[in-house]
Design an enzyme around this catalytic site. Structure first.
Site, PDB file in Angstrom:
ATOM      1  N   GLY A   1      47.615  67.712  70.867  1.00 51.22           N
ATOM      2  CA  GLY A   1      47.590  67.845  72.325  1.00 51.22           C
ATOM      3  C   GLY A   1      48.386  69.043  72.814  1.00 51.22           C
ATOM      4  O   GLY A   1      47.964  69.764  73.723  1.00 51.22           O
ATOM      5  N   CYS A   2      49.527  69.270  72.193  1.00 50.67           N
ATOM      6  CA  CYS A   2      50.389  70.393  72.595  1.00 50.67           C
ATOM      7  C   CYS A   2      49.735  71.723  72.227  1.00 50.67           C
ATOM      8  O   CYS A   2      49.810  72.695  72.980  1.00 50.67           O
ATOM      9  CB  CYS A   2      51.763  70.256  71.954  1.00 50.67           C
ATOM     10  SG  CYS A   2      52.584  68.723  72.450  1.00 50.67           S
ATOM     11  N   THR A   3      49.073  71.744  71.079  1.00 48.65           N
ATOM     12  CA  THR A   3      48.349  72.951  70.675  1.00 48.65           C
ATOM     13  C   THR A   3      47.237  73.245  71.662  1.00 48.65           C
ATOM     14  O   THR A   3      47.095  74.384  72.129  1.00 48.65           O
ATOM     15  CB  THR A   3      47.780  72.790  69.250  1.00 48.65           C
ATOM     16  OG1 THR A   3      48.880  72.617  68.348  1.00 48.65           O
ATOM     17  CG2 THR A   3      46.958  73.996  68.834  1.00 48.65           C
TER      18      THR A   3
ATOM     19  N   GLY B   1      48.625  74.591  74.936  1.00 48.43           N
ATOM     20  CA  GLY B   1      49.050  75.984  74.784  1.00 48.43           C
ATOM     21  C   GLY B   1      47.874  76.942  74.709  1.00 48.43           C
ATOM     22  O   GLY B   1      47.893  78.022  75.297  1.00 48.43           O
TER      23      GLY B   1
ATOM     24  N   LYS C   1      55.798  67.992  71.398  1.00 49.48           N
ATOM     25  CA  LYS C   1      56.154  68.464  70.060  1.00 49.48           C
ATOM     26  C   LYS C   1      55.275  69.630  69.629  1.00 49.48           C
ATOM     27  O   LYS C   1      54.046  69.551  69.701  1.00 49.48           O
ATOM     28  CB  LYS C   1      56.013  67.325  69.050  1.00 49.48           C
ATOM     29  CG  LYS C   1      56.526  67.678  67.669  1.00 49.48           C
ATOM     30  CD  LYS C   1      57.107  66.464  66.989  1.00 49.48           C
ATOM     31  CE  LYS C   1      57.670  66.769  65.626  1.00 49.48           C
ATOM     32  NZ  LYS C   1      58.717  67.769  65.593  1.00 49.48           N
TER      33      LYS C   1
END
Length: 155
Positions: free
Chosen positions: A44-46, A49, A39
């Site tokens: 975690g995704c940030t 990235g 998401k």
């Protein structure tokens, strides 16, 4: 069709950041790291990235492009990319076409509730569009370094 090592990846076109339509064959002639994250704008995704962005020049030096994908809408992807200053485009796969082709939709449990979501996964595709390596059930810390090492090992 589900992807398999040493097989061509499906050439699925999806809307991408920057008002683009992208597909794996757009990257022929260079390697492609395609990473799926659960998401946009979550911690975690940030971090994942940001880690890929920090290593972007090293990937570019190894003739390897980066591309992120999730089920988020294009507006969420545009905001995520802009807010974090990512150096690569993000795909919006709201219909889960690419997610299903790469078999990354899995049952997940959060707060005792089960739902279907993206299992953090990364795929390394060669210059001809063939899948050569995959990482499934990825944990963010150290992951980008591991992917970069695999790319560098290819020469």
């Amino acid at each position: 069709m589900t992807v398999a090592i040493n097989q061509p990846v499906p050439d699925i076109t999806l809307p991408a950041t920057g008002d683009k339509q992208l597909k794996p064959s757009d990257f022929r002639g260079q390697r492609l790291v395609l990473f799926f994250y659960p998401k946009a704008s979550t911690s975690g995704c940030t971090q994942e990235g940001l880690d890929f962005t920090a290593a972007a020049e090293d990937f570019a030096a190894a003739n390897t492009a980066l591309l992120g994908a999730s089920r988020d809408g294009l507006k969420a992807q545009e905001n995520f990319k802009a807010n974090q200053h990512f150096s690569f485009d993000l795909l919006s796969d709201q219909d889960e076409v690419l997610c299903k082709a790469f078999d990354v939709i899995k049952p997940k449990k959060m707060y005792g509730k089960e739902s279907l979501g993206i299992e953090r996964s990364t795929f390394l595709i060669d210059e001809q569009g063939t899948l050569i390596q995959e990482w499934r059930g990825v944990k963010v810390p150290g992951h980008v370094d591991e992917v970069l090492a695999a790319v560098r090992a290819l020469g």
